[in-house]
Scaffold this motif. Structure first.
Motif, PDB file in Angstrom:
ATOM      1  N   THR A 187       0.811  -1.220   0.000  1.00 11.83           N
ATOM      2  CA  THR A 187       0.000   0.000   0.000  1.00 11.83           C
ATOM      3  C   THR A 187       0.842   1.266   0.000  1.00 11.83           C
ATOM      4  O   THR A 187       0.416   2.298  -0.522  1.00 11.83           O
ATOM      5  N   GLU A 188       2.030   1.202   0.593  1.00 14.72           N
ATOM      6  CA  GLU A 188       2.924   2.368   0.650  1.00 14.72           C
ATOM      7  C   GLU A 188       4.322   1.898   1.020  1.00 14.72           C
ATOM      8  O   GLU A 188       4.475   0.970   1.820  1.00 14.72           O
ATOM      9  N   VAL A 189       5.335   2.530   0.432  1.00 10.38           N
ATOM     10  CA  VAL A 189       6.718   2.327   0.839  1.00 10.38           C
ATOM     11  C   VAL A 189       7.261   3.667   1.347  1.00 10.38           C
ATOM     12  O   VAL A 189       7.177   4.683   0.644  1.00 10.38           O
ATOM     13  N   VAL A 190       7.768   3.667   2.562  1.00 16.54           N
ATOM     14  CA  VAL A 190       8.516   4.810   3.089  1.00 16.54           C
ATOM     15  C   VAL A 190       9.987   4.435   2.980  1.00 16.54           C
ATOM     16  O   VAL A 190      10.441   3.478   3.620  1.00 16.54           O
ATOM     17  N   ALA A 191      10.719   5.157   2.147  1.00 13.47           N
ATOM     18  CA  ALA A 191      12.105   4.819   1.826  1.00 13.47           C
ATOM     19  C   ALA A 191      13.041   5.833   2.472  1.00 13.47           C
ATOM     20  O   ALA A 191      12.946   7.034   2.205  1.00 13.47           O
ATOM     21  N   ILE A 192      13.942   5.346   3.316  1.00 16.70           N
ATOM     22  CA  ILE A 192      14.898   6.192   4.030  1.00 16.70           C
ATOM     23  C   ILE A 192      16.267   6.060   3.368  1.00 16.70           C
ATOM     24  O   ILE A 192      16.761   4.949   3.167  1.00 16.70           O
ATOM     25  N   GLU A 193      16.890   7.199   3.046  1.00 14.74           N
ATOM     26  CA  GLU A 193      18.227   7.178   2.453  1.00 14.74           C
ATOM     27  C   GLU A 193      19.013   8.396   2.925  1.00 14.74           C
ATOM     28  O   GLU A 193      18.586   9.537   2.735  1.00 14.74           O
ATOM     29  N   PRO A 194      20.186   8.179   3.566  1.00 13.60           N
ATOM     30  CA  PRO A 194      20.960   9.299   4.109  1.00 13.60           C
ATOM     31  C   PRO A 194      21.896   9.985   3.124  1.00 13.60           C
ATOM     32  O   PRO A 194      22.353  11.094   3.404  1.00 13.60           O
ATOM     33  N   GLU A 195      22.208   9.342   1.989  1.00 16.34           N
ATOM     34  CA  GLU A 195      23.179   9.931   1.064  1.00 16.34           C
ATOM     35  C   GLU A 195      22.434  10.829   0.070  1.00 16.34           C
ATOM     36  O   GLU A 195      21.572  10.361  -0.671  1.00 16.34           O
ATOM     37  N   PRO A 196      22.731  12.142   0.029  1.00 16.06           N
ATOM     38  CA  PRO A 196      21.895  13.078  -0.744  1.00 16.06           C
ATOM     39  C   PRO A 196      21.823  12.777  -2.235  1.00 16.06           C
ATOM     40  O   PRO A 196      20.743  12.871  -2.834  1.00 16.06           O
ATOM     41  N   ARG A 197      22.935  12.422  -2.858  1.00 17.35           N
ATOM     42  CA  ARG A 197      22.914  12.160  -4.294  1.00 17.35           C
ATOM     43  C   ARG A 197      22.095  10.901  -4.605  1.00 17.35           C
ATOM     44  O   ARG A 197      21.289  10.889  -5.548  1.00 17.35           O
ATOM     45  N   LEU A 198      22.288   9.858  -3.820  1.00 18.04           N
ATOM     46  CA  LEU A 198      21.490   8.650  -4.013  1.00 18.04           C
ATOM     47  C   LEU A 198      20.018   8.924  -3.716  1.00 18.04           C
ATOM     48  O   LEU A 198      19.123   8.405  -4.404  1.00 18.04           O
ATOM     49  N   ARG A 199      19.760   9.725  -2.704  1.00 20.57           N
ATOM     50  CA  ARG A 199      18.365  10.042  -2.350  1.00 20.57           C
ATOM     51  C   ARG A 199      17.658  10.763  -3.496  1.00 20.57           C
ATOM     52  O   ARG A 199      16.492  10.494  -3.795  1.00 20.57           O
ATOM     53  N   ALA A 200      18.362  11.680  -4.155  1.00 18.05           N
ATOM     54  CA  ALA A 200      17.765  12.381  -5.294  1.00 18.05           C
ATOM     55  C   ALA A 200      17.418  11.406  -6.416  1.00 18.05           C
ATOM     56  O   ALA A 200      16.365  11.526  -7.059  1.00 18.05           O
ATOM     57  N   ARG A 201      18.283  10.436  -6.639  1.00 19.22           N
ATOM     58  CA  ARG A 201      17.988   9.429  -7.666  1.00 19.22           C
ATOM     59  C   ARG A 201      16.822   8.546  -7.232  1.00 19.22           C
ATOM     60  O   ARG A 201      16.022   8.102  -8.065  1.00 19.22           O
ATOM     61  N   ALA A 202      16.712   8.285  -5.924  1.00 24.60           N
ATOM     62  CA  ALA A 202      15.581   7.490  -5.436  1.00 24.60           C
ATOM     63  C   ALA A 202      14.265   8.229  -5.656  1.00 24.60           C
ATOM     64  O   ALA A 202      13.248   7.597  -5.993  1.00 24.60           O
ATOM     65  N   VAL A 203      14.265   9.522  -5.475  1.00 29.33           N
ATOM     66  CA  VAL A 203      13.054  10.314  -5.730  1.00 29.33           C
ATOM     67  C   VAL A 203      12.625  10.156  -7.187  1.00 29.33           C
ATOM     68  O   VAL A 203      11.439   9.978  -7.500  1.00 29.33           O
ATOM     69  N   ALA A 204      13.591  10.212  -8.094  1.00 26.07           N
ATOM     70  CA  ALA A 204      13.280  10.027  -9.511  1.00 26.07           C
ATOM     71  C   ALA A 204      12.743   8.620  -9.776  1.00 26.07           C
ATOM     72  O   ALA A 204      11.789   8.436 -10.542  1.00 26.07           O
ATOM     73  N   SER A 205      13.347   7.608  -9.146  1.00 31.84           N
ATOM     74  CA  SER A 205      12.872   6.234  -9.322  1.00 31.84           C
ATOM     75  C   SER A 205      11.470   6.045  -8.759  1.00 31.84           C
ATOM     76  O   SER A 205      10.661   5.281  -9.309  1.00 31.84           O
ATOM     77  N   ALA A 206      11.169   6.736  -7.668  1.00 30.12           N
ATOM     78  CA  ALA A 206       9.854   6.606  -7.039  1.00 30.12           C
ATOM     79  C   ALA A 206       8.738   7.060  -7.971  1.00 30.12           C
ATOM     80  O   ALA A 206       7.615   6.544  -7.909  1.00 30.12           O
ATOM     81  N   ALA A 207       9.037   8.006  -8.844  1.00 28.74           N
ATOM     82  CA  ALA A 207       8.011   8.539  -9.737  1.00 28.74           C
ATOM     83  C   ALA A 207       7.475   7.482 -10.694  1.00 28.74           C
ATOM     84  O   ALA A 207       6.324   7.575 -11.149  1.00 28.74           O
ATOM     85  N   SER A 208       8.277   6.463 -10.998  1.00 23.45           N
ATOM     86  CA  SER A 208       7.833   5.424 -11.929  1.00 23.45           C
ATOM     87  C   SER A 208       7.611   4.080 -11.233  1.00 23.45           C
ATOM     88  O   SER A 208       7.429   3.060 -11.903  1.00 23.45           O
ATOM     89  N   ALA A 209       7.618   4.056  -9.913  1.00 19.79           N
ATOM     90  CA  ALA A 209       7.432   2.806  -9.173  1.00 19.79           C
ATOM     91  C   ALA A 209       5.987   2.321  -9.314  1.00 19.79           C
ATOM     92  O   ALA A 209       5.061   3.122  -9.454  1.00 19.79           O
ATOM     93  N   PRO A 210       5.766   1.014  -9.250  1.00 21.13           N
ATOM     94  CA  PRO A 210       4.406   0.480  -9.383  1.00 21.13           C
ATOM     95  C   PRO A 210       3.551   0.641  -8.127  1.00 21.13           C
ATOM     96  O   PRO A 210       2.361   0.327  -8.150  1.00 21.13           O
ATOM     97  N   VAL A 211       4.143   1.113  -7.038  1.00 16.81           N
ATOM     98  CA  VAL A 211       3.425   1.340  -5.783  1.00 16.81           C
ATOM     99  C   VAL A 211       3.801   2.730  -5.271  1.00 16.81           C
ATOM    100  O   VAL A 211       4.824   3.288  -5.678  1.00 16.81           O
ATOM    101  N   PRO A 212       3.005   3.318  -4.358  1.00 18.30           N
ATOM    102  CA  PRO A 212       3.357   4.638  -3.816  1.00 18.30           C
ATOM    103  C   PRO A 212       4.636   4.564  -2.981  1.00 18.30           C
ATOM    104  O   PRO A 212       4.749   3.726  -2.084  1.00 18.30           O
ATOM    105  N   VAL A 213       5.588   5.432  -3.277  1.00 11.93           N
ATOM    106  CA  VAL A 213       6.860   5.486  -2.561  1.00 11.93           C
ATOM    107  C   VAL A 213       7.123   6.916  -2.114  1.00 11.93           C
ATOM    108  O   VAL A 213       7.096   7.848  -2.933  1.00 11.93           O
TER     109      VAL A 213
END
Length: 211
Positions: free
Chosen positions: A60-86
């Motif tokens: 139903t939802e993924v809360v994704a924690i990431e401390p590294e800023p550059r990786l976190r920015a890429r995770a935000v981009a990946s979340a936009a196309s994820a099959p579930v809410p992230v």
């Protein structure tokens, strides 16, 4: 305490390494890790979002924690196309700004090797899981032969400085079993296949339950 842990060189290299790992079979490992996951999920150390595409419709939802800023920015981009809410957030595993017993599943993949205080991180994961909730883990771990263990301990003299704090000799599976979780099942294997000794080759995929 800042929620950022900056490793700019590693953050540039890691997505390429992970893409090569996926082609060698790492993607199938992520499918195995997340098979049947349902409900509200916490993923700690989400990196650039490599797991996001592998979540199924029961989530139903993924809360994704990431401390590294550059990786976190890429995770935000990946979340936009994820099959579930992230929802991607800053944070560190040892101090989760989340409510007690608020998740059905917690996920760590190739993370507990690099957190600064593994026992504290596991205590936090247990705290935020509801009773009966699952910890899904996919980690490289200490080997099972004396020769490999010695090799890993020597490697850990320098490896953490090259790989954003990663340690190859941690007995992560044993730590999970001693941290208020009951291990339901786990599979140990070597990855990737190589003719040459690799201190990061011993892996485990498992499911543990918060009692």
């Amino acid at each position: 305490m800042t929620d950022d842990r900056r490793h700019p060189i590693f953050a540039r290299i890691y997505p390429r390494l992970d893409a090569a790992s996926a082609r060698a079979g790492g993607g199938a490992h992520r499918d195995e890790l997340l098979a049947g996951v349902r409900g509200r999920v916490l993923e700690v150390g989400a990196g650039h979002g490599a797991n996001f595409a592998h979540y199924g419709e029961g989530v139903t939802e993924v809360v994704a924690i990431e401390p590294e800023p550059r990786l976190r920015a890429r995770a935000v981009a990946s979340a936009a196309s994820a099959p579930v809410p992230v929802a991607v957030r800053a944070g560190v595993a040892e101090h989760l700004d989340l409510e007690d017993a608020s998740f059905d599943v917690a996920v760590v993949s190739l993370v507990l090797c690099s957190v600064r205080h593994p026992a504290e991180a596991l205590a936090e994961l247990r705290r935020v899981l509801r009773p009966g909730g699952e910890l899904r883990y996919y980690e490289h771990v200490r080997g099972e032969t004396p020769g490999m263990v010695r090799f890993q301990k020597y490697t850990d003299v320098f490896w953490p400085y090259l790989a954003a704090g990663c340690h190859v000799s941690r007995p992560t599976g044993a730590w999970i079993a001693r941290s208020g979780f009951t291990v339901r099942h786990e599979r140990r294997f070597e990855f990737p296949d190589s003719r040459f000794p690799n201190p990061a080759a011993p892996h485990v995929i498992g499911v543990a339950v918060r009692e």
